[in-house]
Design a protein around this motif. Structure first.
Motif, PDB file in Angstrom:
ATOM      1  N   ALA A 277      38.688  49.305  60.521  1.00 28.64           N
ATOM      2  CA  ALA A 277      37.928  48.629  59.471  1.00 28.64           C
ATOM      3  C   ALA A 277      38.582  48.813  58.106  1.00 28.64           C
ATOM      4  N   ILE A 278      39.014  50.031  57.814  1.00 31.89           N
ATOM      5  CA  ILE A 278      39.593  50.310  56.503  1.00 31.89           C
ATOM      6  C   ILE A 278      40.904  49.568  56.309  1.00 31.89           C
ATOM      7  N   GLN A 279      41.778  49.576  57.321  1.00 35.03           N
ATOM      8  CA  GLN A 279      43.064  48.898  57.151  1.00 35.03           C
ATOM      9  C   GLN A 279      42.879  47.387  57.013  1.00 35.03           C
ATOM     10  N   THR A 280      41.869  46.844  57.690  1.00 35.74           N
ATOM     11  CA  THR A 280      41.592  45.415  57.557  1.00 35.74           C
ATOM     12  C   THR A 280      41.090  45.101  56.157  1.00 35.74           C
ATOM     13  N   ARG A 281      40.167  45.903  55.663  1.00 34.69           N
ATOM     14  CA  ARG A 281      39.658  45.700  54.296  1.00 34.69           C
ATOM     15  C   ARG A 281      40.784  45.755  53.276  1.00 34.69           C
ATOM     16  N   GLU A 282      41.628  46.771  53.381  1.00 34.83           N
ATOM     17  CA  GLU A 282      42.696  46.927  52.397  1.00 34.83           C
ATOM     18  C   GLU A 282      43.711  45.788  52.490  1.00 34.83           C
ATOM     19  N   LYS A 283      44.013  45.373  53.698  1.00 38.67           N
ATOM     20  CA  LYS A 283      45.022  44.339  53.898  1.00 38.67           C
ATOM     21  C   LYS A 283      44.546  42.964  53.417  1.00 38.67           C
ATOM     22  N   LEU A 284      43.229  42.723  53.456  1.00 34.74           N
ATOM     23  CA  LEU A 284      42.695  41.394  53.143  1.00 34.74           C
ATOM     24  C   LEU A 284      41.901  41.347  51.846  1.00 34.74           C
ATOM     25  N   ARG A 285      41.843  42.418  51.110  1.00 34.55           N
ATOM     26  CA  ARG A 285      41.003  42.461  49.909  1.00 34.55           C
ATOM     27  C   ARG A 285      41.433  41.437  48.863  1.00 34.55           C
ATOM     28  N   TRP A 286      42.701  41.047  48.852  1.00 30.63           N
ATOM     29  CA  TRP A 286      43.163  40.037  47.886  1.00 30.63           C
ATOM     30  C   TRP A 286      42.338  38.758  47.973  1.00 30.63           C
ATOM     31  N   GLY A 287      41.753  38.478  49.152  1.00 31.41           N
ATOM     32  CA  GLY A 287      41.070  37.213  49.342  1.00 31.41           C
ATOM     33  C   GLY A 287      39.858  37.020  48.450  1.00 31.41           C
ATOM     34  N   GLY A 288      39.237  38.093  48.006  1.00 29.70           N
ATOM     35  CA  GLY A 288      38.062  37.970  47.154  1.00 29.70           C
ATOM     36  C   GLY A 288      38.346  38.145  45.676  1.00 29.70           C
ATOM     37  N   THR A 289      39.629  38.270  45.303  1.00 31.17           N
ATOM     38  CA  THR A 289      39.970  38.623  43.925  1.00 31.17           C
ATOM     39  C   THR A 289      39.465  37.604  42.909  1.00 31.17           C
ATOM     40  N   ALA A 290      39.745  36.336  43.113  1.00 35.37           N
ATOM     41  CA  ALA A 290      39.369  35.319  42.125  1.00 35.37           C
ATOM     42  C   ALA A 290      37.851  35.209  42.003  1.00 35.37           C
ATOM     43  N   ALA A 291      37.145  35.196  43.129  1.00 35.63           N
ATOM     44  CA  ALA A 291      35.683  35.075  43.094  1.00 35.63           C
ATOM     45  C   ALA A 291      35.053  36.296  42.439  1.00 35.63           C
ATOM     46  N   ARG A 292      35.597  37.463  42.742  1.00 38.10           N
ATOM     47  CA  ARG A 292      35.082  38.688  42.129  1.00 38.10           C
ATOM     48  C   ARG A 292      35.283  38.645  40.617  1.00 38.10           C
ATOM     49  N   CYS A 293      36.442  38.198  40.170  1.00 39.80           N
ATOM     50  CA  CYS A 293      36.704  38.086  38.736  1.00 39.80           C
ATOM     51  C   CYS A 293      35.744  37.104  38.069  1.00 39.80           C
ATOM     52  N   LEU A 294      35.464  35.993  38.738  1.00 36.18           N
ATOM     53  CA  LEU A 294      34.546  34.993  38.182  1.00 36.18           C
ATOM     54  C   LEU A 294      33.195  35.636  37.877  1.00 36.18           C
ATOM     55  N   LEU A 295      32.684  36.397  38.818  1.00 34.69           N
ATOM     56  CA  LEU A 295      31.381  37.024  38.612  1.00 34.69           C
ATOM     57  C   LEU A 295      31.440  38.115  37.549  1.00 34.69           C
ATOM     58  N   ARG A 296      32.457  38.932  37.594  1.00 34.58           N
ATOM     59  CA  ARG A 296      32.565  40.021  36.616  1.00 34.58           C
ATOM     60  C   ARG A 296      32.728  39.484  35.204  1.00 34.58           C
ATOM     61  N   GLN A 297      33.513  38.423  35.045  1.00 33.80           N
ATOM     62  CA  GLN A 297      33.763  37.871  33.713  1.00 33.80           C
ATOM     63  C   GLN A 297      32.546  37.150  33.144  1.00 33.80           C
ATOM     64  N   THR A 298      31.582  36.872  33.974  1.00 31.84           N
ATOM     65  CA  THR A 298      30.350  36.236  33.487  1.00 31.84           C
ATOM     66  C   THR A 298      29.192  37.227  33.461  1.00 31.84           C
ATOM     67  N   GLY A 299      29.523  38.513  33.434  1.00 29.53           N
ATOM     68  CA  GLY A 299      28.507  39.539  33.294  1.00 29.53           C
ATOM     69  C   GLY A 299      27.712  39.823  34.544  1.00 29.53           C
ATOM     70  N   GLN A 300      28.306  39.527  35.723  1.00 27.50           N
ATOM     71  CA  GLN A 300      27.598  39.674  36.991  1.00 27.50           C
ATOM     72  C   GLN A 300      28.243  40.781  37.838  1.00 27.50           C
ATOM     73  N   ALA A 301      28.429  41.961  37.250  1.00 27.64           N
ATOM     74  CA  ALA A 301      29.171  43.026  37.925  1.00 27.64           C
ATOM     75  C   ALA A 301      28.520  43.450  39.241  1.00 27.64           C
ATOM     76  N   ARG A 302      27.202  43.572  39.256  1.00 26.96           N
ATOM     77  CA  ARG A 302      26.518  43.991  40.488  1.00 26.96           C
ATOM     78  C   ARG A 302      26.672  42.927  41.571  1.00 26.96           C
ATOM     79  N   ARG A 303      26.546  41.669  41.197  1.00 18.63           N
ATOM     80  CA  ARG A 303      26.724  40.590  42.166  1.00 18.63           C
ATOM     81  C   ARG A 303      28.166  40.565  42.682  1.00 18.63           C
TER      82      ARG A 303
END
Length: 296
Positions: free
Chosen positions: A161-187
């Protein structure tokens, strides 16, 4: 804009020899049958094509977005560039393709374009670079862990599970940034947890389907080193997806939760070969251990 449209937009700004090479890049990477095949022949699941679009709605004002159309277009393009860069990197590390100069150049081109699009989306180069550094550090860590476990032919569910998460975490980078940059850190945190579970569920399916080929070409498969029947990896999917849906709903990502729900219904109906009861029991155990490992 589709992934293929993003690719063509980057391609048209390159010198002619690179344009010619790039037109056959999906085929060179082995993801299309035809030399002129498209990226979206491989990236067939909608949230993998457009995760930023799935998180952009303002939950306080349904029907409106957290960002402008122009910013969302940059977040989408960043997501596409991350996917292309990540796939090239994965194929090179796994030695599924020969590391010729063209592949190395395109890996760098799409890394730089990923940063450029994320900078345009967020309006902050420092934020973009920090996000990429986090994604690339995870990618290197996950790749190194996978190479080590497969070489030793030793793998346990937690490490899987951990190696899969680390290897594929790049996939959520843009969406995560979108939420964080709009003040939605918890989301953003809940999104990342949900998407990690979804990606692990997909990895379980892929590794189960590739079992026979991996045994033939590598002499080893993920189910064999885990000591589990391939059917148990398939039956881990429903529980993983159900947890991903719960997190998406907690984050008020309704569009994402609806899509995951449709996908989960398909997963619930898959009945792999082998002892059904054993597959079910071991699959549930795998899902429980994996979920605990991902967010311990």
């Amino acid at each position: 804009m589709s992934m293929d449209a993003t690719f063509q937009e980057v391609l048209r700004r390159l010198p002619t020899p690179l344009q010619d090479y790039g037109q056959t890049l999906p085929h060179r990477l082995g993801i299309t049958q035809e030399p002129t095949g498209a990226w979206e022949e491989f990236w067939v699941l909608d949230i993998n094509r457009d995760l930023p679009g799935y998180v952009a709605e303002d939950p306080e004002h349904p029907g409106t977005r957290l960002v402008s159309d122009a910013a969302l277009a940059h977040y989408r393009a960043a997501h596409h560039c991350a996917a292309i860069h990540g796939l090239i990197a994965d194929r090179l590390v796994d030695c599924q393709v020969a590391p010729d100069m063209g592949l190395l150049l395109f890996r760098g081109i799409f890394l730089r374009q990923w940063e450029s699009e994320l900078t345009a989306a967020t309006g902050d180069r420092r934020v973009a670079r920090e996000a990429l550094a986090r994604a690339l550090t995870s990618l290197r860590r996950g790749t190194a862990l996978e190479l080590r476990t497969m070489a030793r032919r030793e793998l346990d569910p937690r490490t899987y599970a951990i190696q899969t998460r680390e290897k594929l975490r790049w996939g959520g980078t843009a969406a995560r940034c979108l939420l964080r940059q709009t003040g939605q850190a918890r989301r953003a945190e809940l999104l990342e947890r949900s998407y990690d579970l979804f990606c692990f569920a997909l990895q379980c399916m892929d590794d189960a389907l590739d079992c026979a080929e991996d045994e033939r070409t590598r002499g080893v498969s993920v189910p064999s080193v885990l000591g589990l029947p391939s059917g148990s990896l398939v039956r881990a999917m429903p529980a993983l997806l159900d947890s991903a849906i719960t997190l998406a709903r907690e984050a008020r990502l309704e569009r994402l939760a609806l899509w995951l729900g449709s996908f989960a219904r398909l997963a619930h109906g898959i009945r792999p070969e082998g002892d059904a009861d054993r597959n079910e029991e071991l699959g549930r155990r795998l899902a429980v251990v994996a979920e605990g490992a991902l967010w311990a």
